[in-house]
Enzyme design. Structure first.
Site, PDB file in Angstrom:
ATOM      1  N   LEU A  36      -2.816  32.432  54.510  1.00  0.00           N
ATOM      2  CA  LEU A  36      -2.664  33.055  55.701  1.00  0.00           C
ATOM      3  C   LEU A  36      -1.279  33.889  55.120  1.00  0.00           C
ATOM      4  O   LEU A  36       0.298  34.630  55.582  1.00  0.00           O
ATOM      5  CB  LEU A  36      -1.612  32.670  56.247  1.00  0.00           C
ATOM      6  CG  LEU A  36      -2.392  31.352  57.369  1.00  0.00           C
ATOM      7  CD1 LEU A  36      -1.380  29.809  58.039  1.00  0.00           C
ATOM      8  CD2 LEU A  36      -3.251  31.971  58.432  1.00  0.00           C
ATOM      9  N   ILE A  81      -5.111  44.226  50.472  1.00  0.00           N
ATOM     10  CA  ILE A  81      -5.946  45.325  50.378  1.00  0.00           C
ATOM     11  C   ILE A  81      -5.328  46.806  50.303  1.00  0.00           C
ATOM     12  O   ILE A  81      -5.734  47.355  50.699  1.00  0.00           O
ATOM     13  CB  ILE A  81      -7.121  45.467  51.771  1.00  0.00           C
ATOM     14  CG1 ILE A  81      -6.359  45.445  53.049  1.00  0.00           C
ATOM     15  CG2 ILE A  81      -7.940  43.546  52.009  1.00  0.00           C
ATOM     16  CD1 ILE A  81      -6.616  45.712  54.294  1.00  0.00           C
ATOM     17  N   TYR A 143      -6.825  47.835  43.230  1.00  0.00           N
ATOM     18  CA  TYR A 143      -7.994  47.350  44.063  1.00  0.00           C
ATOM     19  C   TYR A 143      -9.287  47.562  43.886  1.00  0.00           C
ATOM     20  O   TYR A 143      -9.827  47.126  44.166  1.00  0.00           O
ATOM     21  CB  TYR A 143      -7.210  47.505  45.534  1.00  0.00           C
ATOM     22  CG  TYR A 143      -8.085  47.811  46.378  1.00  0.00           C
ATOM     23  CD1 TYR A 143      -7.716  46.508  46.898  1.00  0.00           C
ATOM     24  CD2 TYR A 143      -9.177  48.916  46.894  1.00  0.00           C
ATOM     25  CE1 TYR A 143      -8.871  46.590  48.606  1.00  0.00           C
ATOM     26  CE2 TYR A 143      -9.287  48.546  48.393  1.00  0.00           C
ATOM     27  CZ  TYR A 143      -9.625  47.400  48.970  1.00  0.00           C
ATOM     28  OH  TYR A 143     -10.358  46.796  50.372  1.00  0.00           O
ATOM     29  N   LYS A 147     -12.240  45.553  42.937  1.00  0.00           N
ATOM     30  CA  LYS A 147     -14.036  45.243  43.968  1.00  0.00           C
ATOM     31  C   LYS A 147     -15.018  45.731  42.789  1.00  0.00           C
ATOM     32  O   LYS A 147     -15.818  45.067  43.236  1.00  0.00           O
ATOM     33  CB  LYS A 147     -13.693  46.386  45.112  1.00  0.00           C
ATOM     34  CG  LYS A 147     -12.845  45.973  46.451  1.00  0.00           C
ATOM     35  CD  LYS A 147     -13.844  44.959  47.098  1.00  0.00           C
ATOM     36  CE  LYS A 147     -12.152  44.207  48.165  1.00  0.00           C
ATOM     37  NZ  LYS A 147     -12.664  43.112  48.364  1.00  0.00           N
ATOM     38  N   VAL A 185      -5.053  55.635  59.905  1.00  0.00           N
ATOM     39  CA  VAL A 185      -4.292  56.727  60.327  1.00  0.00           C
ATOM     40  C   VAL A 185      -4.470  57.372  62.100  1.00  0.00           C
ATOM     41  O   VAL A 185      -3.490  57.742  62.302  1.00  0.00           O
ATOM     42  CB  VAL A 185      -4.787  58.162  60.115  1.00  0.00           C
ATOM     43  CG1 VAL A 185      -6.444  57.753  60.054  1.00  0.00           C
ATOM     44  CG2 VAL A 185      -4.928  58.978  60.228  1.00  0.00           C
ATOM     45  N   ILE A 186      -4.995  56.103  62.593  1.00  0.00           N
ATOM     46  CA  ILE A 186      -5.886  55.777  64.367  1.00  0.00           C
ATOM     47  C   ILE A 186      -4.622  55.568  64.672  1.00  0.00           C
ATOM     48  O   ILE A 186      -3.944  56.778  65.716  1.00  0.00           O
ATOM     49  CB  ILE A 186      -6.572  55.024  64.431  1.00  0.00           C
ATOM     50  CG1 ILE A 186      -8.352  56.110  63.433  1.00  0.00           C
ATOM     51  CG2 ILE A 186      -7.424  55.206  65.520  1.00  0.00           C
ATOM     52  CD1 ILE A 186      -9.122  55.233  63.909  1.00  0.00           C
ATOM     53  N   PHE A 202      -1.358  65.086  56.910  1.00  0.00           N
ATOM     54  CA  PHE A 202      -1.732  65.863  55.147  1.00  0.00           C
ATOM     55  C   PHE A 202      -2.683  66.459  54.711  1.00  0.00           C
ATOM     56  O   PHE A 202      -3.064  66.344  55.349  1.00  0.00           O
ATOM     57  CB  PHE A 202      -1.123  64.384  54.784  1.00  0.00           C
ATOM     58  CG  PHE A 202      -0.012  63.473  55.300  1.00  0.00           C
ATOM     59  CD1 PHE A 202       1.213  64.014  54.779  1.00  0.00           C
ATOM     60  CD2 PHE A 202      -0.583  61.979  55.853  1.00  0.00           C
ATOM     61  CE1 PHE A 202       2.558  62.809  55.052  1.00  0.00           C
ATOM     62  CE2 PHE A 202       0.759  61.296  56.649  1.00  0.00           C
ATOM     63  CZ  PHE A 202       2.431  62.036  55.748  1.00  0.00           C
ATOM     64  N   ARG A 209     -12.910  61.787  57.171  1.00  0.00           N
ATOM     65  CA  ARG A 209     -12.974  59.758  56.759  1.00  0.00           C
ATOM     66  C   ARG A 209     -14.040  59.329  57.643  1.00  0.00           C
ATOM     67  O   ARG A 209     -14.855  60.122  58.357  1.00  0.00           O
ATOM     68  CB  ARG A 209     -11.818  59.107  56.829  1.00  0.00           C
ATOM     69  CG  ARG A 209     -11.031  59.274  56.145  1.00  0.00           C
ATOM     70  CD  ARG A 209     -10.690  58.776  54.767  1.00  0.00           C
ATOM     71  NE  ARG A 209      -9.633  59.415  53.662  1.00  0.00           N
ATOM     72  CZ  ARG A 209     -10.026  60.232  53.292  1.00  0.00           C
ATOM     73  NH1 ARG A 209     -11.087  61.334  53.770  1.00  0.00           N
ATOM     74  NH2 ARG A 209      -8.758  60.395  52.868  1.00  0.00           N
TER      75      ARG A 209
HETATM   76  P1  NAD Z   1      -6.545  42.159  55.470  1.00  0.00           P
HETATM   77  O1  NAD Z   1      -5.777  41.626  55.648  1.00  0.00           O
HETATM   78  O2  NAD Z   1      -6.823  41.538  58.205  1.00  0.00           O
HETATM   79  O3  NAD Z   1      -7.282  39.699  55.783  1.00  0.00           O
HETATM   80  C1  NAD Z   1      -7.396  39.201  54.232  1.00  0.00           C
HETATM   81  C2  NAD Z   1      -7.323  37.797  54.704  1.00  0.00           C
HETATM   82  O4  NAD Z   1      -7.351  37.651  53.504  1.00  0.00           O
HETATM   83  C3  NAD Z   1      -6.455  38.071  54.876  1.00  0.00           C
HETATM   84  O5  NAD Z   1      -6.277  36.331  56.579  1.00  0.00           O
HETATM   85  C4  NAD Z   1      -5.123  37.091  53.916  1.00  0.00           C
HETATM   86  O6  NAD Z   1      -4.315  36.015  54.192  1.00  0.00           O
HETATM   87  C5  NAD Z   1      -6.217  36.182  53.476  1.00  0.00           C
HETATM   88  N1  NAD Z   1      -5.717  36.002  52.244  1.00  0.00           N
HETATM   89  C6  NAD Z   1      -5.357  37.737  51.028  1.00  0.00           C
HETATM   90  N2  NAD Z   1      -4.858  36.866  50.143  1.00  0.00           N
HETATM   91  C7  NAD Z   1      -6.024  35.435  49.876  1.00  0.00           C
HETATM   92  C8  NAD Z   1      -5.911  34.325  48.706  1.00  0.00           C
HETATM   93  N3  NAD Z   1      -5.110  34.431  48.013  1.00  0.00           N
HETATM   94  N4  NAD Z   1      -6.009  33.414  49.078  1.00  0.00           N
HETATM   95  C9  NAD Z   1      -6.799  33.345  50.800  1.00  0.00           C
HETATM   96  N5  NAD Z   1      -6.752  33.865  51.505  1.00  0.00           N
HETATM   97  C10 NAD Z   1      -6.236  35.405  51.337  1.00  0.00           C
HETATM   98  O7  NAD Z   1      -8.293  42.629  55.432  1.00  0.00           O
HETATM   99  P2  NAD Z   1      -9.245  42.914  56.375  1.00  0.00           P
HETATM  100  O8  NAD Z   1      -9.162  44.237  57.287  1.00  0.00           O
HETATM  101  O9  NAD Z   1      -9.525  42.037  57.165  1.00  0.00           O
HETATM  102  O10 NAD Z   1      -9.778  42.686  54.722  1.00  0.00           O
HETATM  103  C11 NAD Z   1     -11.100  41.956  55.123  1.00  0.00           C
HETATM  104  C12 NAD Z   1     -11.952  42.519  53.666  1.00  0.00           C
HETATM  105  O11 NAD Z   1     -12.790  43.600  53.793  1.00  0.00           O
HETATM  106  C13 NAD Z   1     -11.235  42.658  52.185  1.00  0.00           C
HETATM  107  O12 NAD Z   1     -11.774  41.782  51.564  1.00  0.00           O
HETATM  108  C14 NAD Z   1     -11.344  43.934  52.043  1.00  0.00           C
HETATM  109  O13 NAD Z   1     -10.932  44.688  50.918  1.00  0.00           O
HETATM  110  C15 NAD Z   1     -12.165  44.086  52.317  1.00  0.00           C
HETATM  111  N6  NAD Z   1     -12.576  45.772  53.550  1.00  0.00           N
HETATM  112  C16 NAD Z   1     -11.560  45.995  54.086  1.00  0.00           C
HETATM  113  C17 NAD Z   1     -11.831  47.505  55.144  1.00  0.00           C
HETATM  114  C18 NAD Z   1     -11.191  47.940  56.088  1.00  0.00           C
HETATM  115  O14 NAD Z   1     -11.326  49.323  56.301  1.00  0.00           O
HETATM  116  N7  NAD Z   1      -9.982  47.224  56.528  1.00  0.00           N
HETATM  117  C19 NAD Z   1     -12.674  48.689  54.195  1.00  0.00           C
HETATM  118  C20 NAD Z   1     -13.492  48.405  53.555  1.00  0.00           C
HETATM  119  C21 NAD Z   1     -13.276  47.166  52.157  1.00  0.00           C
END
Ligand code: NAD
Length: 310
Positions: A36, A81, A143, A147, A185-186, A202, A209
């Site tokens: 969380l 992230i 970051y 990945k 951005v959205i 910018f 994208r």
């Molecule tokens: P988010 O931040 O909403 O969700 C990440 C979740 O991981 C959160 O609920 C957070 O509490 C939990 N978390 C973080 N650190 C933790 C830890 N140490 N232990 C346990 N839980 C932990 O992000 P999201 O946008 O839902 O992204 C989810 C995944 O998708 C990520 O791995 C992110 O890198 C990847 N991703 C997202 C996007 C995007 O556009 N949102 C794009 C590419 C990749």
């Protein structure tokens, strides 16, 4: 599809909570492991009675090991992230995203499927667009490097343990409850226009994208779990590049404020010029077909006006 027992790490986050709801709806048994830190239990309010929620940290191997126990599949989404924060705090990103992912993969000895949320960030500044999966990986931030490392551990342990690795390189995911990263951005444009202020672009606005709605990302994960012959790396995007100029004009049109002309600011250092996914592999092998167009997705955001703010 048979009923699966699925562990979703990061299930209380943006993508995770949408996925957990879809899994429950499809009749699967879901366990969530989330500390969380950026996610919220409210994101799961509708389904809390139907899932097992474990508050725990992926950095804690003991917590991970017990969360993985007796599941058929793992969907590993837990991560930090924020690219800019990763530059300021590389140790933290190493601990959560590299060590954390290593822990989740290493504990997944007895699972049949391991789905890992990777990112378009692994490509860095692409040398060609649309970007195919065999494009060189040129991470530009801790970051992005985390990945690349997560992908490598998922592949390496797949060999050792025999699970099916599915690595989804997500592009710019947007939708209700999204954070300010990736598709911020959205939100920023919608917010400014709703306050009667013009969008700020910018650079020249001709950067592209690839925005993909969270419901399509959820579908990609469901397909990954369902298609037992599928393994390897897949780009998950819309396959279409949208310029920031077009995005701004679309939002102005949908909000009925075409009088607010965008204003231009100097380009931000480090921003990638073009990012467009080649999704032909996902289409062919995974059966992935993005359904929700950008205009419909943006209308949903404008209508709900309830966007999570970081
Ligand atoms: P988010 O931040 O909403 O969700 C990440 C979740 O991981 C959160 O609920 C957070 O509490 C939990 N978390 C973080 N650190 C933790 C830890 N140490 N232990 C346990 N839980 C932990 O992000 P999201 O946008 O839902 O992204 C989810 C995944 O998708 C990520 O791995 C992110 O890198 C990847 N991703 C997202 C996007 C995007 O556009 N949102 C794009 C590419 C990749």
């Amino acid at each position: 599809m048979e009923t699966l027992r699925v562990l979703v790490t990061g299930g209380a986050g943006f993508i995770g909570s949408h996925l957990v709801k879809a899994l429950v709806k499809a009749g699967h048994q879901v366990r969530v492991l989330d500390n969380l830190s950026t996610g919220s239990i409210e994101n799961l309010a509708d389904v809390l009675d139907a899932i097992e929620f474990v508050r725990g940290d992926v950095r804690d191997y003991g917590a991970v090991e017990s969360a993985v126990r007796s599941v058929d599949a793992v969907v590993h989404l837990a991560a930090l992230i924020d690219v800019a924060e990763s530059v300021e705090k590389p140790d933290l990103y190493f601990d959560v995203n590299v060590r954390g992912t290593y822990n989740v993969v290493r504990a997944s000895k007895n699972v049949s499927t391991f789905v890992f949320a990777s990112s378009s960030a692994v490509y860095g500044e692409p040398i060609r667009v649309p970007i195919p999966e065999d494009h060189p990986l040129m991470p530009k931030s801790p970051y992005a490097a985390s990945k690349v490392s997560g992908e490598a551990f998922a592949q390496a342990f797949a060999n050792q343990y025999g699970f099916r690795p599915v690595i989804l390189r997500l592009f710019n995911v947007y939708g209700l409850k999204q954070s300010m990263f990736y598709a911020g951005v959205i939100i920023e444009f919608i917010r400014r226009v709703s306050r009667g202020e013009p969008p700020v672009i910018f650079g020249d606005g001709e950067q592209t994208r690839d925005f993909i709605h969270v419901s399509d990302v959820v579908e990609a994960v469901m397909l990954s779990l369902r298609n037992e012959g599928v393994r390897g790396v897949f780009n998950i995007g819309s396959g279409e590049g949208v310029t920031i100029n077009r995005l701004a004009n679309l939002i102005l049109k949908l909000m009925g404020r075409e009088d607010l002309k965008p204003i231009y600011a100097p380009p931000r250092p480090g921003d990638i010029r073009h990012s467009i996914a080649d999704i032909s592999r996902a289409q062919k092998e995974l059966g992935f077909k993005p359904k929700l167009g950008l205009e419909v997705g943006i209308k949903e955001l404008i209508r709900h006006n309830v966007i999570r703010v970081e």
